[in-house]
Design a protein around this motif. Structure first.
Motif, PDB file in Angstrom:
ATOM      1  N   VAL A 534       8.741 -14.446  19.976  1.00 15.41           N
ATOM      2  CA  VAL A 534       9.249 -14.553  21.338  1.00 15.41           C
ATOM      3  C   VAL A 534       9.803 -13.195  21.751  1.00 15.41           C
ATOM      4  CG1 VAL A 534      10.923 -15.673  22.861  1.00 15.41           C
ATOM      5  CG2 VAL A 534       9.796 -16.990  21.058  1.00 15.41           C
ATOM      6  N   ALA A 535       9.226 -12.604  22.781  1.00 16.48           N
ATOM      7  CA  ALA A 535       9.703 -11.325  23.307  1.00 16.48           C
ATOM      8  C   ALA A 535      10.486 -11.598  24.583  1.00 16.48           C
ATOM      9  CB  ALA A 535       8.529 -10.385  23.582  1.00 16.48           C
ATOM     10  N   ALA A 536      11.797 -11.482  24.498  1.00 20.47           N
ATOM     11  CA  ALA A 536      12.646 -11.811  25.647  1.00 20.47           C
ATOM     12  C   ALA A 536      13.998 -11.153  25.485  1.00 20.47           C
ATOM     13  CB  ALA A 536      12.806 -13.330  25.788  1.00 20.47           C
ATOM     14  N   ASP A 537      14.660 -10.940  26.599  1.00 22.30           N
ATOM     15  CA  ASP A 537      16.012 -10.395  26.597  1.00 22.30           C
ATOM     16  C   ASP A 537      16.959 -11.413  25.967  1.00 22.30           C
ATOM     17  OD1 ASP A 537      18.438  -9.234  27.055  1.00 22.30           O
ATOM     18  OD2 ASP A 537      18.169  -8.956  29.214  1.00 22.30           O
ATOM     19  N   GLY A 538      17.576 -11.038  24.845  1.00 20.46           N
ATOM     20  CA  GLY A 538      18.455 -11.971  24.149  1.00 20.46           C
ATOM     21  C   GLY A 538      19.626 -12.417  24.990  1.00 20.46           C
ATOM     22  N   ALA A 539      20.165 -11.535  25.829  1.00 21.40           N
ATOM     23  CA  ALA A 539      21.298 -11.919  26.675  1.00 21.40           C
ATOM     24  C   ALA A 539      20.903 -13.047  27.627  1.00 21.40           C
ATOM     25  CB  ALA A 539      21.795 -10.702  27.458  1.00 21.40           C
ATOM     26  N   TRP A 540      19.677 -13.007  28.134  1.00 22.03           N
ATOM     27  CA  TRP A 540      19.183 -14.050  29.045  1.00 22.03           C
ATOM     28  C   TRP A 540      19.074 -15.386  28.305  1.00 22.03           C
ATOM     29  CZ3 TRP A 540      17.492 -13.102  34.227  1.00 22.03           C
ATOM     30  CH2 TRP A 540      16.895 -14.184  34.854  1.00 22.03           C
ATOM     31  N   LEU A 541      18.524 -15.370  27.116  1.00 25.89           N
ATOM     32  CA  LEU A 541      18.372 -16.602  26.346  1.00 25.89           C
ATOM     33  C   LEU A 541      19.726 -17.179  25.954  1.00 25.89           C
ATOM     34  CD1 LEU A 541      15.405 -15.660  23.945  1.00 25.89           C
ATOM     35  CD2 LEU A 541      15.332 -16.443  26.323  1.00 25.89           C
ATOM     36  N   ARG A 542      20.621 -16.310  25.501  1.00 23.67           N
ATOM     37  CA  ARG A 542      21.943 -16.800  25.080  1.00 23.67           C
ATOM     38  C   ARG A 542      22.711 -17.386  26.257  1.00 23.67           C
ATOM     39  NH1 ARG A 542      21.414 -11.966  21.997  1.00 23.67           N
ATOM     40  NH2 ARG A 542      22.549 -10.750  23.559  1.00 23.67           N
ATOM     41  N   ARG A 543      22.625 -16.712  27.396  1.00 23.96           N
ATOM     42  CA  ARG A 543      23.335 -17.221  28.582  1.00 23.96           C
ATOM     43  C   ARG A 543      22.782 -18.573  29.008  1.00 23.96           C
ATOM     44  NH1 ARG A 543      28.101 -17.578  30.801  1.00 23.96           N
ATOM     45  NH2 ARG A 543      28.035 -17.705  33.094  1.00 23.96           N
ATOM     46  N   SER A 544      21.475 -18.774  28.854  1.00 29.17           N
ATOM     47  CA  SER A 544      20.875 -20.065  29.233  1.00 29.17           C
ATOM     48  C   SER A 544      21.477 -21.197  28.414  1.00 29.17           C
ATOM     49  CB  SER A 544      19.360 -20.005  29.022  1.00 29.17           C
ATOM     50  OG  SER A 544      18.760 -19.022  29.847  1.00 29.17           O
ATOM     51  N   TYR A 545      21.638 -20.997  27.108  1.00 33.99           N
ATOM     52  CA  TYR A 545      22.252 -22.039  26.274  1.00 33.99           C
ATOM     53  C   TYR A 545      23.732 -22.215  26.585  1.00 33.99           C
ATOM     54  CZ  TYR A 545      18.326 -23.079  23.193  1.00 33.99           C
ATOM     55  OH  TYR A 545      17.126 -23.528  22.688  1.00 33.99           O
ATOM     56  N   GLU A 546      24.407 -21.116  26.875  1.00 33.50           N
ATOM     57  CA  GLU A 546      25.829 -21.227  27.177  1.00 33.50           C
ATOM     58  C   GLU A 546      26.058 -22.005  28.472  1.00 33.50           C
ATOM     59  OE1 GLU A 546      26.985 -17.182  27.186  1.00 33.50           O
ATOM     60  OE2 GLU A 546      26.791 -16.953  25.007  1.00 33.50           O
ATOM     61  N   VAL A 547      25.180 -21.823  29.459  1.00 29.63           N
ATOM     62  CA  VAL A 547      25.300 -22.587  30.703  1.00 29.63           C
ATOM     63  C   VAL A 547      24.946 -24.046  30.467  1.00 29.63           C
ATOM     64  CG1 VAL A 547      24.322 -22.876  33.010  1.00 29.63           C
ATOM     65  CG2 VAL A 547      24.897 -20.586  32.182  1.00 29.63           C
ATOM     66  N   ALA A 548      23.883 -24.289  29.689  1.00 26.21           N
ATOM     67  CA  ALA A 548      23.445 -25.663  29.450  1.00 26.21           C
ATOM     68  C   ALA A 548      24.452 -26.461  28.627  1.00 26.21           C
ATOM     69  CB  ALA A 548      22.084 -25.661  28.753  1.00 26.21           C
ATOM     70  N   HIS A 549      25.209 -25.778  27.758  1.00 22.65           N
ATOM     71  CA  HIS A 549      26.154 -26.470  26.882  1.00 22.65           C
ATOM     72  C   HIS A 549      27.562 -25.903  27.061  1.00 22.65           C
ATOM     73  CE1 HIS A 549      22.755 -28.322  24.750  1.00 22.65           C
ATOM     74  NE2 HIS A 549      22.182 -27.126  24.777  1.00 22.65           N
ATOM     75  N   ALA A 550      27.922 -25.662  28.306  1.00 25.76           N
ATOM     76  CA  ALA A 550      29.206 -25.021  28.587  1.00 25.76           C
ATOM     77  C   ALA A 550      30.386 -25.845  28.091  1.00 25.76           C
ATOM     78  CB  ALA A 550      29.336 -24.774  30.093  1.00 25.76           C
TER      79      ALA A 550
END
Length: 777
Positions: A534-550
């Motif tokens: 998976v080639a992706a910005d790690g900050a974007w992926l981490r933020r997605s989980y943090e928003v989904a499981h805030a």
């Protein structure tokens, strides 16, 4: 003071023997001679007529006649090179094997080193350079060229001679099978052709010897030995350093224009203003020096496939937008294409169309079908429809039966009562009835397939709503497709960091369900493994989980390790940051974009020249590419040796309290360190392995702090000196930066203390001083 040879008074004699009447052949030596001759021509220190090649001489007399004549012409520099078998006579004398050499009588059929020494002594050259790529043995065993004697101490008894030999007195020189060069000469040619990052403007014998010792030692090969009688030869430059970076030593940007107003390469100033537009498409040419990363990742994937065929390996290539992740995937695909079926999936293009699993399965099915011959593709499609019909079960069967009944009724209603063979009206009516029934049946079957066999987006959503456990059936069908692939499958996921947070979480959770859940036997059948990159910005992926499981962030997150990192750690076995760009790489990339070429004045261009021998396997660039491919495999194998793993484990044991009792952190540290080590080595970066281990620990244990240090290496002072932490770290990172455990890692005496320079080297942004051995090889 370092200098190049004076072309007017310099001679080079290259002697090599790769074909023998009795001894084991060494075919790579033909390429050694041809390409070393070309490199010396290009260096500017030797004229074409000043480089003599003696290939496969039969008798010592052939060498004895030509070598003295060339050596007497040399008034400035004399270089004598030999590659081939080395033998030891009964008298302990060293003999250099020639074409007709026999093991029984080396003193008669070989070139004695004593005669070579006499020739060197009689030469009027100010500096004499002797390079031997051989060792001393009665016979060759496989890829080895013999066993040396203990007489190497006398190799440099000639005053003013710099001697460079390929091995110690008791070691073996290596010629890897099927390689274009012998190991020692291949590395020598590579250094002269590509340069030594971090070295000065000239590649002196001292720098070359130090770099060769570092490389050969790290590969587990014998370390080359040197001897300099008066210290003058060490400062002789064999060639300009192509990797020389003036900004790395002076700190001043390299000038872009000369005093006369011309641009680099001799172009006029007006020509430089005309800059072509550069497309933003992913590159297929390695302009950013990402080749080492692609090679090491490819080797890791192949190794995992061979050693653990039922285990999936998930890799995250972490980099911001525009850092070249898609280009790195292109390079990686070229490396693994022979071993894997590569499935490219653009998440952003598919995110608005359908459920994530449906898009991925559709992409996989299409790729599996394209790998088959055209005439077989419809059968793959048909077999897949049957497989999906079995999993859909009753709904599809009922729908198909109803459609068949409707078709039968329709055919019955319009079928003629008494069809005959003579009435054409009745025949047309019968054919119409048959076609109507078949059309109704076909259209109904297609409609049922689209709705109940997930051949459409609506069918995929209906399948999710009507099945009791849809993901189990989806995973089973994913397995079915993997088994139909002719090669193991690796999925390249790109542009996931352009999708909204809901799709990112849905997609990564789906990947975990389909891939990470595999590997255990089900129903007596072993599951097929699929690797994922998976080639992706790690900050974007981490933020997605943090928003989904805030709602869970406060109870799970740790200082320097927020909730998003915990989710990605569970998903990926290796998170690899995109390598930073060094100053030479940025300069070379800009030159490529500006079409800057090194154009010399016409009168300085050397005349065309013929190669020393007919070349049947490509030019020097192609041979170097093949040599570096084999070299990358050798580097990776060397870095995975038991000794290297024990060193990493030893370093890890010292920081067990820091890692805590999390087994996943231990595994991720070993994965990170074992990949970064060969990548940095292939990039030519001199970094202490223990320092790299410390950096790997920080990346695993405090990833947010590692991201901040990667962007601002000087912030490490705030960790070493807590009073300065507020000057170097933003508020959210200060609790982690003040951690005594983190400070113990940064200030460790084993590999540390970590400095801004060491951090840049660990990241690949700076290569360090050449010739300095940072830590162990």
């Amino acid at each position: 003071m370092a200098r190049l040879p004076d072309p007017r008074g310099s001679q080079a004699v290259l002697i090599g023997c790769g074909h023998y009447t009795e001894l084991t052949p060494l075919p790579a030596i033909d390429n050694n001679l041809a390409d070393l001759r070309e490199v010396l021509w290009e260096s500017g220190g030797f004229r074409p007529e000043g480089v003599t090649v003696m290939s496969d001489p039969r008798h010592a007399s052939e060498v004895g006649l030509a070598l003295p004549e060339r050596s007497e012409r040399a008034t400035d520099v004399l270089v004598v090179y030999y590659a081939g078998h080395g033998l030891v006579g009964d008298d302990g004398e060293v003999y250099l094997a020639l074409r007709d050499t026999t093991e029984r009588e080396p003193d008669i059929t070989s070139l004695s080193f004593e005669s070579l020494r006499v020739t060197l002594r009689r030469s009027p050259a100010r500096t004499r350079v002797l390079i031997l790529d051989c060792c001393f043995s009665g016979r060759a065993l496989g890829g080895l060229m013999g066993v040396p004697s203990s007489g190497l101490a006398a190799l440099s008894e000639v005053s003013g001679t710099f001697t460079l030999v390929s091995s110690t007195a008791t070691a073996l020189s290596i010629a890897r099978p099927d390689e274009p060069y012998t190991a020692f000469t291949g590395e020598l040619i590579r250094l002269l052709k590509h340069g030594v990052p971090g070295a000065d403007e000239l590649l002196t014998l001292q720098v070359i010897a130090a770099e060769l010792r570092r490389i050969m030692g790290a590969l587990g090969y014998p370390e080359p030995q040197t001897r300099d009688e008066d210290g003058v030869g060490a400062l002789l430059g064999l060639a300009p350093n192509p990797a020389y970076d003036p900004t790395a030593t002076s700190g001043v940007p390299a000038p872009t224009r000369g005093e006369s107003g011309t641009a680099p390469g001799g172009a006029e100033a007006d020509d430089v203003e005309d800059v072509e537009w550069a497309p933003d498409a992913p590159a297929t040419k390695d302009l950013l020096q990402r080749g080492p990363t692609a090679k090491v990742l490819a080797l890791r994937l192949v190794e995992t496939r061979l050693t653990q065929p039922d285990t999936s390996f998930l890799v995250h290539l972490d980099g911001p937008w525009g850092s070249g992740k898609s280009s790195l995937l292109n390079l990686l695909e070229a490396q693994v294409d022979d071993h894997f079926l590569v499935v490219r999936f653009d998440a952003w293009q598919q995110s608005r169309l359908a459920p994530a699993w449906w898009s991925l399965l559709t992409c996989l099915r299409q790729r599996v079908a394209r790998a088959r011959p055209r005439w077989l593709r419809p059968f793959v499609r048909l077999r897949e429809s049957v497989a999906r019909a079995r999993r859909t079960g009753a709904p599809y069967a009922v729908a198909f039966v109803l459609v068949a009944l409707v078709a039968a009724v329709l055919g019955y209603l319009i079928w003629p009562e008494k069809p005959g063979l003579l009435g054409w009206e009745k025949q047309v009516k019968a054919a119409t009835a048959l076609l109507a029934a078949l059309g109704t049946l076909g259209a109904g079957a297609m409609l049922a397939a689209r709705l109940l066999l997930w051949d459409s987006v609506r069918g995929a959503r209906l399948f999710e709503q009507t099945q009791a456990n849809p993901m189990a059936d989806i995973a089973a069908h994913f397995q079915w497709l993997l088994r139909r692939a002719e090669k193991p499958v690796v999925l390249f996921i790109d542009d996931l960091d352009r999708c909204d947070q809901a799709y990112v979480v849905e997609f990564l959770d789906m990947i975990q369900t389909l891939v990470r859940a595999m590997g255990s036997p089900r129903g007596g059948r072993t599951q097929c493994a699929a690797h994922v990159v998976v080639a992706a910005d790690g900050a974007w992926l981490r933020r997605s989980y943090e928003v989904a499981h805030a709602s869970f962030a406060d109870c799970v997150a740790e200082p320097g390790r927020p909730l998003g990192h915990l989710f990605l750690d569970k998903l990926f076995q290796l998170s690899l940051p995109i390598p930073a760009l060094s100053a030479p790489t940025r300069t070379a990339f800009l030159d490529e974009m500006l079409r800057v070429v090194d154009a010399r004045p016409e009168e300085e261009v050397p005349p065309p020249r013929e190669p020393a021998r007919p070349r049947v396997d490509g030019d020097v660039v192609e041979r170097l590419r093949r040599f570096e491919e084999g070299r990358a495999q050798a580097v990776y194998a060397a870095m995975q040796r038991v000794s290297e793993r024990r060193r990493a484990e030893h370093t890890l044991r010292k920081f067990v309290p820091v890692l805590g009792d999390n087994p996943r952190a231990v595994k991720k540290f070993l994965n990170t360190y074992s990949v970064l080590r060969p990548i940095r080595f292939l990039e030519g970066i001199h970094v202490d392995p223990d320092a790299l281990a410390l950096w790997s620990l920080i990346c695993v244990r405090w990833p947010d702090v590692a991201d901040h240090l990667a962007a601002c290496p000087e912030a490490v002072e705030g960790i070493a000196r807590p009073l300065w932490v507020s000057d170097h770290f933003p508020g959210p990172l200060r609790p982690a930066a003040e951690s005594p455990e983190l400070r113990a890692v940064v200030t460790s005496s084993d590999g540390g203390p970590l400095t801004p320079e060491l951090i840049r080297q660990c990241r690949g942004a700076h290569r360090g001083p050449a010739g300095h051995r940072s830590g162990r090889p």
